[in-house]
Design an enzyme around this catalytic site. Structure first.
Site, mmCIF file in Angstrom:
data_model
loop_
_atom_site.group_PDB
_atom_site.id
_atom_site.type_symbol
_atom_site.label_atom_id
_atom_site.label_comp_id
_atom_site.label_asym_id
_atom_site.label_seq_id
_atom_site.Cartn_x
_atom_site.Cartn_y
_atom_site.Cartn_z
ATOM 1 N N THR A 50 0.825 -1.203 0.000
ATOM 2 C CA THR A 50 0.000 0.000 0.000
ATOM 3 C C THR A 50 0.858 1.251 0.000
ATOM 4 O O THR A 50 0.433 2.312 -0.467
ATOM 5 C CB THR A 50 -0.945 -0.015 1.214
ATOM 6 O OG1 THR A 50 -1.639 -1.262 1.242
ATOM 7 C CG2 THR A 50 -1.961 1.100 1.145
ATOM 8 N N TYR A 138 4.369 -12.524 5.357
ATOM 9 C CA TYR A 138 3.213 -12.008 4.627
ATOM 10 C C TYR A 138 2.863 -13.002 3.527
ATOM 11 O O TYR A 138 3.626 -13.174 2.572
ATOM 12 C CB TYR A 138 3.551 -10.637 4.050
ATOM 13 C CG TYR A 138 2.428 -9.904 3.364
ATOM 14 C CD1 TYR A 138 1.104 -10.333 3.419
ATOM 15 C CD2 TYR A 138 2.695 -8.741 2.644
ATOM 16 C CE1 TYR A 138 0.090 -9.639 2.780
ATOM 17 C CE2 TYR A 138 1.695 -8.025 2.009
ATOM 18 C CZ TYR A 138 0.393 -8.480 2.083
ATOM 19 O OH TYR A 138 -0.604 -7.778 1.437
ATOM 20 N N LYS A 166 1.048 -12.262 8.572
ATOM 21 C CA LYS A 166 -0.022 -11.478 7.950
ATOM 22 C C LYS A 166 -0.672 -12.369 6.913
ATOM 23 O O LYS A 166 -0.038 -12.772 5.938
ATOM 24 C CB LYS A 166 0.526 -10.197 7.301
ATOM 25 C CG LYS A 166 -0.558 -9.369 6.616
ATOM 26 C CD LYS A 166 0.020 -8.137 5.934
ATOM 27 C CE LYS A 166 -1.076 -7.378 5.191
ATOM 28 N NZ LYS A 166 -0.538 -6.210 4.434
ATOM 29 N N VAL A 206 -3.859 -6.215 9.941
ATOM 30 C CA VAL A 206 -3.030 -5.262 9.202
ATOM 31 C C VAL A 206 -3.926 -4.751 8.084
ATOM 32 O O VAL A 206 -4.145 -5.423 7.079
ATOM 33 C CB VAL A 206 -1.749 -5.900 8.643
ATOM 34 C CG1 VAL A 206 -0.953 -4.857 7.857
ATOM 35 C CG2 VAL A 206 -0.899 -6.479 9.760
#
Length: 296
Positions: A50, A138, A166, A206
């Site tokens: 992001t 992740y 995550k 998250v």
């Protein structure tokens, strides 16, 4: 025994605001970090997807950490993205994050190369060995092209520096089994699955939508962990238009557009991302309003 939350419960992966000429808006970085801190966050992820990390230089990443670290003054933990598809560069990024003052690193599955699970395990271990920072894995196979398989997650969690996951796999059943098998602290990495993942043992989120609804995500988390599932469900359902609306196209694009609508420093996108179109902004305005966000 309650599973530990190594980075707290509410985390948002922050965008990197760019000016019209696509330089980093450093005042915007400061203002946006303060906005997230004041809306109840425990930690902020910098230099992630992001944050448009593929388009920022290593030097820019280091400076972003330093700027947000100064703004936070210890009020939140700072996690920096330090993963890509090249292990030695990922190691260097982790070391740079450590030197810049990050409290942890977020490392994505190596993408494009499509290594076997043995290579994925070796990749994460090499980065975890490189510093003493706590590492959050992740897992987002729809972006990377390959998942971290359950057996690999269980094995990697044995490493003392690998402390959490995550999860953006979209497979609640698989995540349920991973949590049962090894107890790894899982953070939801897909906003619309925040509550479903909490229900099977996730410890927090998250988020991307935390830019616009951070205080309400805080309420959802606090309600859930206080045993008030009814209130958590009500908040989840209220937020569905925002969860869906933020991802009608790439999340950073519409998050920046939403921040701009709210008078906050979203700014512009660097290629290959492009700014939201007028039509997309009109739809986003409707989605935000439907989810209870006040827009002029």
């Amino acid at each position: 025994m309650e599973t530990q939350q190594p980075f707290g419960r509410l985390i948002t992966a922050m965008v990197t605001p760019f000016t019209k000429d696509l330089a980093i808006d450093w005042n915007g970085v400061e203002k946006l970090a303060e906005h997230l801190i004041s809306s109840g966050h425990d930690a902020i992820v910098l230099n992630g997807t992001t944050g448009e990390a593929p388009t920022t230089s290593d030097a820019e990443k280091v400076e972003i950490i330093k700027v947000v670290k100064k703004v936070s003054a210890g009020r939140v933990q700072i996690i920096s993205g330090a993963g890509n598809n090249e292990t030695s560069h990922s190691i260097e990024q982790a070391r740079q994050a450590k030197s810049a003052g990050a409290d942890g690193v977020l490392v994505v599955t190596p993408y494009y190369n499509k290594p076997p699970q043995a290579g994925i395990i070796a990749h994460f271990k090499a980065i975890a060995d490189a510093t003493d920072l706590p590492l959050m894995m992740y897992d987002i196979p729809h972006r990377t092209g390959i998942q971290i398989e359950s057996d690999s997650i269980v094995k990697l969690f044995e490493h003392p520096n690998i402390v959490s996951l995550k999860d953006a796999k979209g497979d609640v059943a698989a995540t349920s089994w991973v949590i049962k098998r090894c107890g790894i602290p899982v953070y939801s990495g897909d906003d619309i699955l925040n509550l479903p993942l909490l229900s099977v043992g996730a410890v927090g989120v998250v988020s991307v939508c935390g830019h616009t609804i951070g205080h309400r995500l805080r309420m959802l988390l606090d309600s859930w962990f206080a045993g008030d599932a009814k209130t958590a469900l009500a908040i989840h359902q209220e937020l569905l238009p925002i969860y869906t609306g933020t991802f009608r196209t790439q999340g950073a694009i519409l998050t920046k557009a939403a921040l701009n609508l709210l008078g906050l420093p979203g700014g512009y996108c660097r290629l290959p991302l492009v700014d939201a179109t007028p039509e997309q902004i009109t739809q986003l305005r409707e989605d935000l309003r439907a989810g209870g966000v006040s827009i002029k």
